[in-house]
Design a protein around this motif. Structure first.
Motif, short mmCIF file in Angstrom:
data_model
loop_
_atom_site.label_atom_id
_atom_site.label_comp_id
_atom_site.label_asym_id
_atom_site.label_seq_id
_atom_site.Cartn_x
_atom_site.Cartn_y
_atom_site.Cartn_z
N ASN A 1 -2.54 -132.90 45.21
CA ASN A 1 -2.40 -131.68 46.00
C ASN A 1 -2.08 -132.00 47.46
O ASN A 1 -1.26 -131.34 48.09
N SER B 1 -2.01 -128.17 37.64
CA SER B 1 -2.51 -127.26 38.67
C SER B 1 -1.84 -127.47 40.02
O SER B 1 -1.61 -126.52 40.76
N PHE B 2 -1.48 -128.74 40.35
CA PHE B 2 -0.89 -128.93 41.67
C PHE B 2 0.59 -128.57 41.70
O PHE B 2 1.14 -128.30 42.76
N ALA C 1 0.19 -124.94 42.43
CA ALA C 1 -0.26 -124.75 43.81
C ALA C 1 0.87 -124.93 44.81
O ALA C 1 0.89 -124.28 45.87
N ASN D 1 0.86 -118.81 51.68
CA ASN D 1 -0.47 -118.99 52.25
C ASN D 1 -0.41 -119.18 53.76
O ASN D 1 -1.24 -118.65 54.50
N SER E 1 -8.58 -114.76 46.30
CA SER E 1 -9.46 -115.86 45.88
C SER E 1 -10.55 -115.39 44.93
O SER E 1 -10.84 -116.05 43.93
N GLN F 1 -9.50 -124.79 36.27
CA GLN F 1 -8.73 -125.29 37.41
C GLN F 1 -7.29 -124.78 37.38
O GLN F 1 -6.76 -124.31 38.40
N TYR G 1 -7.04 -120.83 37.74
CA TYR G 1 -7.37 -120.42 39.11
C TYR G 1 -6.13 -120.49 40.01
O TYR G 1 -5.84 -119.56 40.77
N ASN G 2 -5.39 -121.58 39.92
CA ASN G 2 -4.18 -121.74 40.74
C ASN G 2 -3.10 -120.74 40.37
O ASN G 2 -2.35 -120.28 41.23
N ILE H 1 -4.15 -117.39 42.00
CA ILE H 1 -4.00 -117.51 43.46
C ILE H 1 -2.53 -117.36 43.85
O ILE H 1 -2.19 -116.66 44.82
N CYS H 2 -1.67 -118.01 43.11
CA CYS H 2 -0.24 -117.99 43.42
C CYS H 2 0.32 -116.56 43.30
O CYS H 2 1.05 -116.09 44.17
#
Length: 486
Positions: free
Chosen positions: A62, A128-129, A132, A139, A155, A183, A186-187, A190-191
């Motif tokens: 990340n 996940s990265f 992200a 962001n 979030s 994990q 969640y990303n 968020i995205c």
């Protein structure tokens, strides 16, 4: 989105930003607590340890795919679409390359930890990265404009959705795959949320000139972030190599509770510190005042939160997640000591970033990690506890190094630091000591937990009120104004 914030409204924007950042951090930690309790009861220390072994690789990836450009975007005075667009495409390309490398290295990671199951697990977690990387530019837009309400909603939604799925999967017997899915999911959420609130879209017409312009600043942030990640997760890697999966799981669980508490404060101040300090950067005297006030606010929150967690750790762990995690209690109490100082680091770090001093930020972090590694490795024959104590001790003492350079940068004196931090440190220690002694005769574990929380909170609030602590009074006044508006 409007990039301008009137300086006359900066104080109000900062207060609102801190308010929503605190609600976000508080809500996140509360949800993490609830979800974590369910997962810890459904999963074993060994299952937590398996996923914990991959934490450092995910975090480093990340860091690399973000490359410090997210911070650089916040620092740009007159930002344009092409700045965001260039960072977006650079991050996406970098993340795809990193995923390919880690995909091929999965067997080596599994061999290092002697855990064959890490091959398919790591290849899934590392997705996940990539996800992200898609939302780093949006962001930065939210942070620049102190849009903390929107960040909070995003979030919290992501944690509720991913946490619920993880608990259901754990209940159905998916073991460590439930943690891995949490994990990744969640990303994803968020995205989606960040693009919804910014309404920003990347374009195929790309000019990478901004990347070259930001590189001299961002590469130092990148190096520092990578090294900080290594520093924060070095014990997990060492324990994963030297000790069993359950031992790693106990440390991972202790560190998780530690992070839930200190990130309540860290995330609150981190989301507003850099943009606010950047906007007052042209006036060193004003920046010094703002910096000192941020330190006082952070100390006002961090010391009672972390020392309080150390006070109630034995009862909290046993009641919430059970006797099988008892070995994590003493580790958590030691980590809470250093955890009380981590939010203060955030203020110092953002001071240097706001001044464009990413080189100072980088070298101070490199030196800290070098000292940390020497101290931790020197204690490895003494066992896990000795290594954790060494880790915590260096984290506490290294704040002095940051202070030396802060004085050179803006003239913030050591005596000013003591005046801003020491009262909150001593009051928090005294309050927890009194709460410990008063509740010591109580034998019922549930009653002891309740009484310790009530006594500690009541004493701290009463002390702040009797001493007329300005930070406390300003917080109360702001909350009253929010209630009146509603």
């Amino acid at each position: 989105m409007n990039e301008g914030i009137d300086n006359q409204n900066l104080k109000e924007k900062t207060a609102q930003g801190l308010f929503w950042a605190f609600l976000s951090s508080g809500g996140m930690q509360l949800l993490n607590l609830v979800i974590g309790i369910f997962l810890a009861r459904l999963l074993s220390p060994g299952e937590y340890g398996i996923v914990g072994m991959l934490a450092i690789f995910t975090l480093l990836a990340n860091n690399l795919q973000e490359s410090g450009f997210g911070v650089a975007l916040v620092n740009i005075k007159d930002i344009k679409h092409n700045d965001y667009n260039a960072v977006f495409w650079f991050n996406v390309g970098t993340s795809l390359l990193l995923y390919l490398i880690l995909f091929l290295c999965a067997p080596l990671i599994a061999d290092f930890f002697l855990q064959p199951c890490l091959v398919p697990l790591s290849r899934f977690v590392f997705l996940s990265f990539i996800i992200a990387s898609l939302c780093i530019s949006p962001n930065a837009m939210l942070v620049r404009n102190l849009k903390m309400k929107e960040k909070a909603i995003t979030s919290l939604s992501a944690l509720v959705i991913s946490g619920t799925v993880a608990v259901i999967m754990a209940f159905k017997g998916f073991s460590y795959w439930s943690l891995a899915t949490q994990q990744v999911l969640y990303n994803v959420v968020i995205c989606i949320g960040r693009y919804y609130y910014t309404r920003w879209c990347p374009t195929l017409k790309v000019n990478f000139t901004p990347i070259r312009q930001m590189f001299s600043f961002s590469y130092k942030v990148l190096i520092t972030t990578v090294l900080t990640t290594i520093n924060n997760n070095v014990l997990t890697v060492i324990f994963g190599r030297l000790f069993s999966a359950p031992a790693v799981g106990n440390y991972t669980q202790a560190n998780k509770w530690n992070l839930m508490a200190n990130q309540l404060v860290t995330n609150t101040v981190a989301q507003v510190a850099q943009p606010v300090l950047t906007r007052v950067g042209d006036d060193s005297e004003r920046q010094c005042r703002v910096f000192g006030k941020m330190l006082r606010f952070t100390a006002f929150m961090a010391f009672p939160a972390m020392f309080g967690l150390a006070l109630i750790a034995p009862q909290l762990i046993i009641i919430t997640i059970g006797d099988k995690w008892a070995q994590s209690i003493s580790l958590l109490q030691v980590l809470c000591i250093s955890g009380a100082f981590i939010p203060l680091y955030t203020i110092y770090q953002n001071l240097f970033l706001s001044q464009g001093k990413s080189d100072t930020y980088m070298w101070l972090t490199i030196a800290q990690i070098a000292v940390m590694l020497i101290a931790v490795l020197a204690c490895h024959r003494l066992g896990i506890m000795a290594m954790v104590i060494a880790f915590a001790g260096i984290n506490v003492m290294w704040l002095l190094a940051w202070q030396v350079f802060a004085h050179k940068l803006i003239g913030y004196r050591f005596t000013s630091m003591l005046r801003d931090l020491l009262p909150f440190l001593l009051i928090a220690l005294a309050v927890m000591a009194v709460a410990y002694v008063v509740t010591l005769p109580v034998s019922n574990i549930y009653l002891m937990l309740l009484l310790r929380v009530i006594v500690a909170v009541s004493l701290y609030v009463l002390t702040m009120k009797l001493l007329h602590a300005k930070i406390f009074e300003e917080c109360i006044e702001f909350l009253r104004s929010r209630i009146k508006k509603k």
